[in-house]
Motif scaffolding. Structure first.
Motif, PDB file in Angstrom:
ATOM      1  N   ALA A 187    -120.178 -52.129  11.935  1.00 36.16           N
ATOM      2  CA  ALA A 187    -121.548 -52.646  12.004  1.00 36.16           C
ATOM      3  C   ALA A 187    -122.237 -52.386  10.678  1.00 36.16           C
ATOM      4  O   ALA A 187    -121.987 -51.355  10.025  1.00 36.16           O
ATOM      5  CB  ALA A 187    -122.323 -51.991  13.150  1.00 36.16           C
ATOM      6  N   TRP A 188    -123.109 -53.316  10.272  1.00 38.46           N
ATOM      7  CA  TRP A 188    -123.864 -53.185   9.027  1.00 38.46           C
ATOM      8  C   TRP A 188    -125.318 -52.901   9.360  1.00 38.46           C
ATOM      9  O   TRP A 188    -125.891 -53.517  10.267  1.00 38.46           O
ATOM     10  CB  TRP A 188    -123.747 -54.453   8.197  1.00 38.46           C
ATOM     11  N   CYS A 189    -125.940 -51.968   8.612  1.00 39.83           N
ATOM     12  CA  CYS A 189    -127.317 -51.563   8.875  1.00 39.83           C
ATOM     13  C   CYS A 189    -128.263 -52.359   7.985  1.00 39.83           C
ATOM     14  O   CYS A 189    -128.070 -52.436   6.769  1.00 39.83           O
ATOM     15  CB  CYS A 189    -127.485 -50.062   8.619  1.00 39.83           C
ATOM     16  N   LEU A 190    -129.299 -52.943   8.585  1.00 40.91           N
ATOM     17  CA  LEU A 190    -130.314 -53.710   7.867  1.00 40.91           C
ATOM     18  C   LEU A 190    -131.625 -52.955   7.713  1.00 40.91           C
ATOM     19  O   LEU A 190    -132.568 -53.483   7.132  1.00 40.91           O
ATOM     20  CB  LEU A 190    -130.580 -55.045   8.582  1.00 40.91           C
ATOM     21  N   ASN A 191    -131.692 -51.724   8.216  1.00 46.87           N
ATOM     22  CA  ASN A 191    -132.912 -50.943   8.094  1.00 46.87           C
ATOM     23  C   ASN A 191    -132.999 -50.318   6.699  1.00 46.87           C
ATOM     24  O   ASN A 191    -132.013 -49.773   6.199  1.00 46.87           O
ATOM     25  CB  ASN A 191    -132.940 -49.837   9.156  1.00 46.87           C
ATOM     26  N   PRO A 192    -134.168 -50.381   6.032  1.00 51.41           N
ATOM     27  CA  PRO A 192    -134.276 -49.835   4.661  1.00 51.41           C
ATOM     28  C   PRO A 192    -134.019 -48.333   4.573  1.00 51.41           C
ATOM     29  O   PRO A 192    -133.629 -47.836   3.502  1.00 51.41           O
ATOM     30  CB  PRO A 192    -135.716 -50.173   4.263  1.00 51.41           C
ATOM     31  N   GLN A 193    -134.223 -47.590   5.670  1.00 49.30           N
ATOM     32  CA  GLN A 193    -133.992 -46.152   5.620  1.00 49.30           C
ATOM     33  C   GLN A 193    -132.517 -45.799   5.516  1.00 49.30           C
ATOM     34  O   GLN A 193    -132.180 -44.657   5.170  1.00 49.30           O
ATOM     35  CB  GLN A 193    -134.607 -45.489   6.856  1.00 49.30           C
ATOM     36  N   GLN A 222    -135.416 -51.940  13.610  1.00 49.26           N
ATOM     37  CA  GLN A 222    -136.681 -51.271  13.346  1.00 49.26           C
ATOM     38  C   GLN A 222    -136.504 -49.811  12.964  1.00 49.26           C
ATOM     39  O   GLN A 222    -137.388 -49.222  12.341  1.00 49.26           O
ATOM     40  CB  GLN A 222    -137.581 -51.385  14.572  1.00 49.26           C
ATOM     41  N   SER A 223    -135.382 -49.224  13.330  1.00 47.43           N
ATOM     42  CA  SER A 223    -135.126 -47.818  13.017  1.00 47.43           C
ATOM     43  C   SER A 223    -133.637 -47.657  12.725  1.00 47.43           C
ATOM     44  O   SER A 223    -132.814 -48.427  13.233  1.00 47.43           O
ATOM     45  CB  SER A 223    -135.536 -46.905  14.182  1.00 47.43           C
ATOM     46  N   PRO A 224    -133.236 -46.656  11.930  1.00 47.47           N
ATOM     47  CA  PRO A 224    -131.822 -46.448  11.611  1.00 47.47           C
ATOM     48  C   PRO A 224    -131.078 -45.751  12.754  1.00 47.47           C
ATOM     49  O   PRO A 224    -130.618 -44.608  12.636  1.00 47.47           O
ATOM     50  CB  PRO A 224    -131.877 -45.580  10.355  1.00 47.47           C
ATOM     51  N   VAL A 225    -130.948 -46.449  13.855  1.00 47.28           N
ATOM     52  CA  VAL A 225    -130.283 -45.921  15.041  1.00 47.28           C
ATOM     53  C   VAL A 225    -129.055 -46.774  15.311  1.00 47.28           C
ATOM     54  O   VAL A 225    -129.125 -48.006  15.336  1.00 47.28           O
ATOM     55  CB  VAL A 225    -131.225 -45.912  16.260  1.00 47.28           C
ATOM     56  N   PHE A 255    -123.701 -44.300  23.637  1.00 47.18           N
ATOM     57  CA  PHE A 255    -124.629 -43.320  23.084  1.00 47.18           C
ATOM     58  C   PHE A 255    -125.193 -43.851  21.770  1.00 47.18           C
ATOM     59  O   PHE A 255    -124.620 -44.734  21.120  1.00 47.18           O
ATOM     60  CB  PHE A 255    -123.944 -41.964  22.858  1.00 47.18           C
ATOM     61  N   ALA A 256    -126.331 -43.295  21.389  1.00 45.27           N
ATOM     62  CA  ALA A 256    -127.021 -43.695  20.159  1.00 45.27           C
ATOM     63  C   ALA A 256    -127.032 -42.537  19.178  1.00 45.27           C
ATOM     64  O   ALA A 256    -127.109 -41.367  19.573  1.00 45.27           O
ATOM     65  CB  ALA A 256    -128.450 -44.139  20.472  1.00 45.27           C
ATOM     66  N   ILE A 257    -126.969 -42.870  17.888  1.00 45.62           N
ATOM     67  CA  ILE A 257    -127.025 -41.881  16.808  1.00 45.62           C
ATOM     68  C   ILE A 257    -128.214 -42.226  15.918  1.00 45.62           C
ATOM     69  O   ILE A 257    -128.296 -43.327  15.373  1.00 45.62           O
ATOM     70  CB  ILE A 257    -125.737 -41.881  15.971  1.00 45.62           C
ATOM     71  N   ASP A 258    -129.129 -41.290  15.778  1.00 46.70           N
ATOM     72  CA  ASP A 258    -130.257 -41.452  14.862  1.00 46.70           C
ATOM     73  C   ASP A 258    -129.855 -40.851  13.523  1.00 46.70           C
ATOM     74  O   ASP A 258    -129.685 -39.636  13.400  1.00 46.70           O
ATOM     75  CB  ASP A 258    -131.503 -40.771  15.425  1.00 46.70           C
ATOM     76  N   LEU A 259    -129.699 -41.701  12.510  1.00 47.10           N
ATOM     77  CA  LEU A 259    -129.227 -41.241  11.212  1.00 47.10           C
ATOM     78  C   LEU A 259    -130.233 -40.348  10.492  1.00 47.10           C
ATOM     79  O   LEU A 259    -129.882 -39.713   9.492  1.00 47.10           O
ATOM     80  CB  LEU A 259    -128.871 -42.438  10.326  1.00 47.10           C
ATOM     81  N   ARG A 260    -131.459 -40.289  10.955  1.00 46.41           N
ATOM     82  CA  ARG A 260    -132.464 -39.427  10.329  1.00 46.41           C
ATOM     83  C   ARG A 260    -132.281 -37.969  10.713  1.00 46.41           C
ATOM     84  O   ARG A 260    -132.841 -37.087  10.072  1.00 46.41           O
ATOM     85  CB  ARG A 260    -133.866 -39.897  10.718  1.00 46.41           C
ATOM     86  N   HIS A 261    -131.514 -37.703  11.769  1.00 44.50           N
ATOM     87  CA  HIS A 261    -131.264 -36.332  12.194  1.00 44.50           C
ATOM     88  C   HIS A 261    -130.023 -35.810  11.493  1.00 44.50           C
ATOM     89  O   HIS A 261    -128.911 -36.312  11.699  1.00 44.50           O
ATOM     90  CB  HIS A 261    -131.079 -36.266  13.711  1.00 44.50           C
ATOM     91  N   CYS A 281    -125.679 -49.161   4.054  1.00 37.93           N
ATOM     92  CA  CYS A 281    -124.799 -48.345   4.875  1.00 37.93           C
ATOM     93  C   CYS A 281    -124.126 -49.194   5.944  1.00 37.93           C
ATOM     94  O   CYS A 281    -124.724 -50.133   6.488  1.00 37.93           O
ATOM     95  CB  CYS A 281    -125.564 -47.203   5.545  1.00 37.93           C
ATOM     96  N   PHE A 282    -122.894 -48.849   6.242  1.00 40.59           N
ATOM     97  CA  PHE A 282    -122.179 -49.483   7.345  1.00 40.59           C
ATOM     98  C   PHE A 282    -121.471 -48.400   8.147  1.00 40.59           C
ATOM     99  O   PHE A 282    -121.215 -47.292   7.661  1.00 40.59           O
ATOM    100  CB  PHE A 282    -121.179 -50.535   6.852  1.00 40.59           C
ATOM    101  N   SER A 283    -121.164 -48.750   9.367  1.00 37.40           N
ATOM    102  CA  SER A 283    -120.530 -47.797  10.276  1.00 37.40           C
ATOM    103  C   SER A 283    -119.195 -48.352  10.749  1.00 37.40           C
ATOM    104  O   SER A 283    -119.024 -49.566  10.895  1.00 37.40           O
ATOM    105  CB  SER A 283    -121.431 -47.510  11.477  1.00 37.40           C
ATOM    106  N   THR A 284    -118.272 -47.457  11.002  1.00 35.37           N
ATOM    107  CA  THR A 284    -116.987 -47.810  11.580  1.00 35.37           C
ATOM    108  C   THR A 284    -116.705 -46.887  12.757  1.00 35.37           C
ATOM    109  O   THR A 284    -116.911 -45.673  12.681  1.00 35.37           O
ATOM    110  CB  THR A 284    -115.843 -47.683  10.541  1.00 35.37           C
TER     111      THR A 284
END
Length: 498
Positions: free
Chosen positions: A291-297, A337-340, A351-357, A301-304
């Motif tokens: 998955a590719w992240c479109l949030n500016p925070q 809307q958020s880097p989750v 489950f969800a991962i909040d990258l800010r934590h 970044c991409f996830s695998t």
């Protein structure tokens, strides 16, 4: 006195027995008379109902007769046939062949109905004129009116074959489509095709030609081959929107798996504004999803999703974050809307991962936890980011409320047993689309879970020929054609709005 008493009882018993028999005979006679009158009355209408009764009896015969172990009842011939084992026989009659024959008969019947344009409204009373009258009288809100119009048009879509052109005419129509993924603007689709020698071939199809009567599209290939299986594909916005394509490739033998960022500029003449880009490869073993992240925070970044791990990588700096899980991660999607990051696992957990934590000790970094009964194959976050749609390998599609952590809707009819099958959500049109393992494309109403249409595959159902679809109200760009694209085997079909 005793003899007389016994004689009177015996006489009374015989008379009562005779009376009871007479009553029984009278009742049987009256019932026979009523039955005779009923049959004489129904005999007059039997000829007119013969065809209807025969069709009903033939369809219900197999369900009304008892099942005998080792035998199969044929409703057409009205007799039992012995089931033979599937080996050491010439053309044996097996249960698998019987089920395949029934599925093929159903598919051909649906195709015939579509060719003859025998379409029924998906809802009672959903017709164009009453719908327009209600809109003019102010009885429908604009959002409800648009949703019902899309439902009406989806039900009237007709299949048309798309002609694929390519500068290299020798490669057109020879390789089977495995996967198609559309970019954000719905101007292009990235294709993965199986090649005869066992590898894969990549290409990009320009959809601008769908607006013409000829329904012609242009396909651009690249000599970038791989012998490895492609597990997951998504578009990536590295330098500009949809500038790259992110692929997860499975490792074989001594070659480890990797995640590749392919520049769209590798495929010539796709878009004039595409500048030459750099091909990036990241050594990642056994990547099931991406998955590719479109949030500016979490820019660039991409996830695998790996085996028992989630890896978040910055494509520019190479910085990585590792999150341990208890199961393989088969599906992923970032919120906007958020880097989750939302993840679906083989164990059925979501489950969800909040990258800010930054604290990743234990399971404290999991922002939300939901559970399915089977392996999750697709997760999709809705625009409000308060709801999430998920599908699993048992064929269940559920809509989850992320605040309440409970299922609020369930969409029935999807078919899946073990395949990786994505979901396609279109909130503006109010539609949910999914292709089942039985090769049927189903369209539901996102609003009330009503099954609007079931589209059969043009080819017989097979696990190697599961169609891949793309839907949009703007196929080919902002001035494009609304409809559905379906790729199966070497053919591409379009179902435009009528």
């Amino acid at each position: 006195m005793k003899k007389r008493g016994s004689y009177s009882r015996e006489k009374y018993g015989r008379s009562s027995y005779q009376q009871s028999n007479a009553c029984r005979w009278n009742r049987r006679r009256s019932s026979n008379e009523r039955y005779g009158a009923h049959t004489s009355h129904s005999a007059q209408s039997s000829d007119s109902n013969t065809s209807a009764l025969s069709s009903t009896s033939s369809s219900d015969a197999s369900s009304s007769v008892p099942e005998l172990p080792g035998f199969y009842f044929d409703p057409e011939k009205n007799r039992y046939f012995r089931l033979l084992p599937g080996h050491n026989n010439c053309n044996p009659l097996t249960r698998e062949l019987i089920q395949h024959k029934e599925r093929e008969s159903k598919r051909l019947k649906l195709l015939e109905e579509e060719d003859l344009q025998k379409k029924k409204t998906s809802r009672i009373g959903l017709n164009p004129l009453p719908l327009l009258n209600k809109r003019q009288l102010g009885l429908l809100y604009p959002t409800n009116y648009c949703r019902l119009v899309h439902e009406l048009r989806v039900n009237c879509m007709q299949r048309k074959k798309v002609e694929i052109q390519s500068p290299d005419s020798s490669v057109v129509g020879t390789d089977h489509f495995k996967l198609i993924v559309a970019d954000t603007a719905r101007e292009r689709i990235f294709t993965v095709n199986d090649v005869e020698h066992g590898g894969c071939k990549y290409g990009i199809i320009n959809l601008s030609g769908l607006g013409t009567k000829a329904l012609t599209v242009e396909m651009y290939d690249n000599l970038y081959f791989t012998n490895r299986k492609v597990n997951s594909v998504c578009w990536a916005s590295l330098t500009h929107p949809d500038s790259h394509v992110l692929l997860c490739l499975m490792g074989i033998a001594e070659t480890p798996g990797c995640a590749s960022l392919l520049p769209a500029s590798l495929f010539s003449n796709t878009r004039p504004e595409d500048q030459p880009g750099m091909l990036c490869n990241f050594k990642i073993s056994t990547a099931w999803s991406c998955a590719w992240c479109l949030n500016p925070q979490a820019n660039n970044c991409f996830s695998t999703g790996l085996s028992r791990r989630v890896l978040v990588t910055n494509a520019v700096t190479g910085h990585r974050q590792m999150f341990g899980t208890n199961s393989d991660v088969l599906a992923q999607q970032f919120a906007t809307q958020s880097p989750v990051l939302f993840n679906g696992c083989r164990s059925g957990e979501i489950f969800a991962i909040d990258l800010r934590h930054r604290n990743r000790k234990g399971q404290g970094w999991k922002a939300a936890r939901l559970f399915h009964d089977s392996a999750v194959t697709s997760v999709r976050v809705l625009q409000d980011e308060q709801h999430l749609m998920a599908a699993d390998m048992s064929g269940k599609i559920k809509l989850w409320d992320l605040k309440a952590n409970k299922c609020v809707k369930q969409y029935e009819g999807h078919n899946n047993e073990y395949a990786y099958l994505p979901l396609h959500i279109h909130e503006e049109e109010g539609l949910l689309i999914a292709v089942g393992q039985d090769c049927y494309t189903r369209i539901w109403s996102l609003h009330d879970t009503h099954l609007l249409r079931t589209i059969p595959s043009p080819y017989p159902s097979s696990k190697e020929d599961i169609p891949s679809v793309v839907f949009s109200s703007y196929l080919g760009g902002s001035r494009g054609v609304p409809g559905l694209l379906l790729a199966v085997r070497q053919d591409l079909y379009c179902f435009p709005y009528n």
